[in-house]
Design a protein around this motif. Structure first.
Motif, PDB file in Angstrom:
ATOM      1  N   ARG A   1      37.575  34.246  31.157  1.00 46.21           N
ATOM      2  CA  ARG A   1      38.114  33.226  30.105  1.00 46.21           C
ATOM      3  C   ARG A   1      38.898  32.316  30.912  1.00 46.21           C
ATOM      4  O   ARG A   1      38.755  31.244  30.493  1.00 46.21           O
ATOM      5  CB  ARG A   1      38.570  34.030  29.036  1.00 46.21           C
TER       6      ARG A   1
ATOM      7  N   GLN B   1      48.171  43.328  38.898  1.00 49.54           N
ATOM      8  CA  GLN B   1      48.012  44.065  37.600  1.00 49.54           C
ATOM      9  C   GLN B   1      47.270  45.325  37.619  1.00 49.54           C
ATOM     10  O   GLN B   1      47.586  46.376  37.050  1.00 49.54           O
ATOM     11  CB  GLN B   1      47.272  43.161  36.692  1.00 49.54           C
TER      12      GLN B   1
ATOM     13  N   ALA C   1      45.605  37.074  29.775  1.00 52.87           N
ATOM     14  CA  ALA C   1      45.593  37.783  28.675  1.00 52.87           C
ATOM     15  C   ALA C   1      45.383  36.753  27.719  1.00 52.87           C
ATOM     16  O   ALA C   1      46.235  36.562  26.824  1.00 52.87           O
ATOM     17  CB  ALA C   1      46.522  38.610  28.471  1.00 52.87           C
TER      18      ALA C   1
ATOM     19  N   SER D   1      38.181  46.118  34.169  1.00 56.90           N
ATOM     20  CA  SER D   1      37.448  45.487  33.392  1.00 56.90           C
ATOM     21  C   SER D   1      38.065  44.834  32.389  1.00 56.90           C
ATOM     22  O   SER D   1      37.841  43.827  31.775  1.00 56.90           O
ATOM     23  CB  SER D   1      36.510  46.614  32.550  1.00 56.90           C
ATOM     24  N   GLU D   2      39.227  45.237  32.162  1.00 56.62           N
ATOM     25  CA  GLU D   2      40.138  44.342  31.268  1.00 56.62           C
ATOM     26  C   GLU D   2      40.886  42.979  31.841  1.00 56.62           C
ATOM     27  O   GLU D   2      40.730  42.017  31.254  1.00 56.62           O
ATOM     28  CB  GLU D   2      41.496  45.151  30.969  1.00 56.62           C
ATOM     29  N   PHE D   3      41.306  43.046  33.174  1.00 54.74           N
ATOM     30  CA  PHE D   3      41.427  41.981  33.885  1.00 54.74           C
ATOM     31  C   PHE D   3      40.391  41.148  33.937  1.00 54.74           C
ATOM     32  O   PHE D   3      40.408  39.758  33.968  1.00 54.74           O
ATOM     33  CB  PHE D   3      42.074  42.502  35.258  1.00 54.74           C
TER      34      PHE D   3
ATOM     35  N   HIS E   1      48.624  34.140  26.218  1.00 61.37           N
ATOM     36  CA  HIS E   1      49.589  35.412  25.875  1.00 61.37           C
ATOM     37  C   HIS E   1      51.095  34.692  26.153  1.00 61.37           C
ATOM     38  O   HIS E   1      51.197  34.451  27.394  1.00 61.37           O
ATOM     39  CB  HIS E   1      49.060  36.653  26.264  1.00 61.37           C
TER      40      HIS E   1
ATOM     41  N   VAL F   1      46.703  48.418  34.900  1.00 59.16           N
ATOM     42  CA  VAL F   1      45.755  47.633  34.103  1.00 59.16           C
ATOM     43  C   VAL F   1      44.197  47.801  34.682  1.00 59.16           C
ATOM     44  O   VAL F   1      43.945  47.871  35.810  1.00 59.16           O
ATOM     45  CB  VAL F   1      45.959  45.945  34.095  1.00 59.16           C
ATOM     46  N   GLU F   2      43.330  48.043  33.597  1.00 57.58           N
ATOM     47  CA  GLU F   2      42.054  48.363  34.074  1.00 57.58           C
ATOM     48  C   GLU F   2      41.387  47.245  34.460  1.00 57.58           C
ATOM     49  O   GLU F   2      41.583  46.111  34.028  1.00 57.58           O
ATOM     50  CB  GLU F   2      41.252  48.997  32.699  1.00 57.58           C
TER      51      GLU F   2
ATOM     52  N   ALA G   1      37.870  40.564  31.965  1.00 61.51           N
ATOM     53  CA  ALA G   1      37.425  39.936  30.790  1.00 61.51           C
ATOM     54  C   ALA G   1      38.584  38.695  30.644  1.00 61.51           C
ATOM     55  O   ALA G   1      38.015  37.593  30.345  1.00 61.51           O
ATOM     56  CB  ALA G   1      37.844  40.968  29.774  1.00 61.51           C
ATOM     57  N   GLY G   2      39.865  38.883  31.132  1.00 58.64           N
ATOM     58  CA  GLY G   2      40.716  37.667  31.093  1.00 58.64           C
ATOM     59  C   GLY G   2      40.277  36.813  32.013  1.00 58.64           C
ATOM     60  O   GLY G   2      40.380  35.229  31.764  1.00 58.64           O
TER      61      GLY G   2
END
Length: 563
Positions: free
Chosen positions: A412, A396, A296, A404-406, A289, A401-402, A408-409
């Motif tokens: 990856r 974060q 992200a 789970s969202e972190f 990103h 930032v949640e 996920a990044g």
């Protein structure tokens, strides 16, 4: 030292160096092979696996740091440049690795980490105790701001302020990374002399060169906040070449997160007398990103990826040399990031290898890539060990930032995806250790491992082995110029290589769908000389290609008269 794979002249008309046809292999020592059951890989473990690397056909090993270190950043924080961390072995083990690799025509390339040291290095200990010692000037110090705070608000790459205060000397020191990694002051001639002497010491022990960690940072000017590719960088690299590298038969690879096609040849141009090649990251950054960064990640964009790859092929068409890679210890597993690590993992891993190894430059294989290892996909933050990931998680989460969202990044793009243990067999922990590994083994090791891959003549390993041998044997692969095809095609990556009358055609499907393409007239219906591997081997080049998901095709043929 006699380097492997030497040839007197190259097909490009200039002196050929052994690394022009060689393939590098990166070993991340703590995750490669554990010989003593303590859960951490070591140098004797690497020695025990040299047969695997010799069978693969690599010409040199880039060895991530094994120096003495408190391991705050997994060895990239060095406390003694002339000793080995006990968890990895001894200097005698290191000498044995160099010698045993050399017997197999494999050079050992050391990771040179000289932008910063550990805060436990004797230099820094002396520097932090008093201003009245030579070592104080080996680091970058500034007085506090009028309010007693840091000199400025510069932020470290691993999070937080880039300045840390030492009461004993009443000053702040600069650290581009963590506070445990104080930056060395390259503007001090005495410091540079220490580094050059250390480099000569390792070369005299028989190493075949250096991979230079974040070398683009050494020319920084902290007062103007120019850190990457600062005003002193190339003067320092030219001095290093004069003092250490000139006249030696070795390979040097710089790492720069800021180098571009505008600055690339300043590092590796033929007449620059600096480095042989540089790791650049334009193709990697295309997946990040633009504002939120690597944690992200964006969906993979093949057109942007091709644009980055081919720009560097064009840059080094007539000058310089390129380091080719998709994976390393700082990056996710390539089959997970660029392709498909599920149903199409095997053809996807082969296609990524084909594309990279058929380009012009020196390819690098990261450990486990040759069997198609995948990202780990951890479920909890406490499964991670990477300092960068943990620091960014805390920062974060504090910003809302949640988790789970972190995660996920991180699943990856975290550096730990590449750092899970090498999967040698279906034995517990993938045969990496008889103990408890320092980081969890990827749970797919019973299905993805070296022992299972080796007997299969159509395995990912066998494919890598063919590709590496082809570069040694075929001038058009080693030195041909690259001509992109279908640059705006969102699904297909294709290019020609040209050298004299010989041509190479590479076509790769980057999707999980069948694809059909009509070839340009100068390529269609040509009589091929070989190398067409696919699900259904095809001898000659048809006018229309039908590709299965993640299939790649390669042909060598002769140009038409006058082409």
């Amino acid at each position: 030292m006699t380097a492997p794979l030497q040839h007197p002249k190259s097909a490009r008309g200039h002196d050929e160096r052994w690394w022009h046809r060689a393939t590098g292999y990166q070993v991340y020592p703590r995750s490669f092979s554990d010989s003593d059951g303590d859960g951490m890989g070591d140098i004797p473990g690497i020695i025990s696996k040299l047969g695997h690397l010799s069978d693969l056909g690599v010409g040199f090993i880039w060895l991530s740091p094994v120096y003495a270190s408190p391991m705050v950043d997994n060895g990239y924080d060095i406390s003694d440049y002339r000793d080995i961390a006990p968890e990895f072995g001894t200097l005698d083990d290191m000498d044995r690795l160099i010698a045993e690799a050399r017997k197999r025509d494999i050079a050992i390339v050391m990771d040179l980490v000289v932008n910063h040291s550990s805060s436990l290095h004797p230099w820094f200990k002396a520097a932090a105790a008093t201003r009245d010692c030579p070592e104080h000037a080996y680091y970058i110090w500034r007085d506090p701001a009028p309010d007693g705070g840091p000199p400025d608000d510069a932020q470290a790459a691993f999070g937080g302020s880039a300045w840390s205060f030492v009461p004993e000397v009443g000053q702040y020191y600069f650290h581009f990374f963590s506070g445990a990694q104080p930056d060395l002051n390259w503007q001090n001639p005495a410091l540079r002399a220490e580094i050059y002497d250390m480099m000569r010491w390792w070369l005299d022990r028989g190493v075949g060169g250096f991979r230079m960690d974040v070398i683009s940072l050494i020319g920084k000017d902290v007062d103007t906040r120019i850190y990457e590719e600062g005003p002193y960088l190339h003067g320092f690299l030219q001095e290093m070449h004069r003092e250490v590298l000139a006249g030696r038969d070795l390979v040097t690879i710089g790492e720069s997160w800021s180098v571009s096609t505008e600055t690339g040849l300043r590092y590796c141009g033929r007449d620059r007398e600096e480095l042989d090649m540089v790791f650049e990251f334009s193709h990697i950054r295309e997946g990040w990103h633009p504002e939120l960064g690597k944690f992200a990640p964006k969906p993979f964009d093949l057109v942007a990826f091709k644009r980055a790859l081919f720009a560097w092929q064009e840059l080094t068409r007539d000058d310089g040399w390129h380091a080719l890679f998709l994976s390393n210890h700082d990056l996710p597993r390539q089959v997970s990031f660029y392709a498909d690590d599920g149903a199409h993992r095997r053809p996807a891993a082969k296609t990524l290898a084909t594309v990279l190894h058929m380009l012009r430059g020196t390819p690098f294989v990261y450990q486990g890539e040759e069997i198609g290892m995948t990202n780990a996909r951890f479920d909890r933050i406490d499964q991670y060990r990477d300092l960068e990931t943990l620091n960014h998680f805390n920062a974060q989460i504090a910003e809302g930032v949640e988790p789970s969202e972190f995660l996920a990044g991180a699943n990856r793009n975290s550096r730990d995806n590449a750092r899970t243990p090498m999967q040698w067999s279906a034995a517990p922990n993938g045969g990496f250790t008889t103990g408890t590994p320092w980081i969890e083994t990827n749970p797919n090791y019973p299905d993805i491992n070296v022992e299972q891959d080796l007997p299969d003549p159509d395995s990912i390993f066998a494919h890598y082995k063919r590709l590496i041998a082809l570069r040694r044997d075929r001038d058009v692969i080693a030195f041909g110029q690259t001509e992109p095809l279908w640059e705006d095609d969102p699904d297909i990556l294709a290019f020609e290589r040209r050298l004299g009358a010989e041509r190479l055609l590479v076509v790769a499907n980057f999707t999980n769908r069948d694809q059909t393409r009509a070839l340009p007239s100068h390529l269609a219906n040509r009589a091929a000389k070989g190398l067409a591997w696919s699900h259904a081997p095809r001898d000659d080049i048809p006018d229309r290609l039908e590709l299965q998901p993640f299939e790649s095709l390669v042909w060598i043929f002769d140009a038409e008269p006058g082409q």
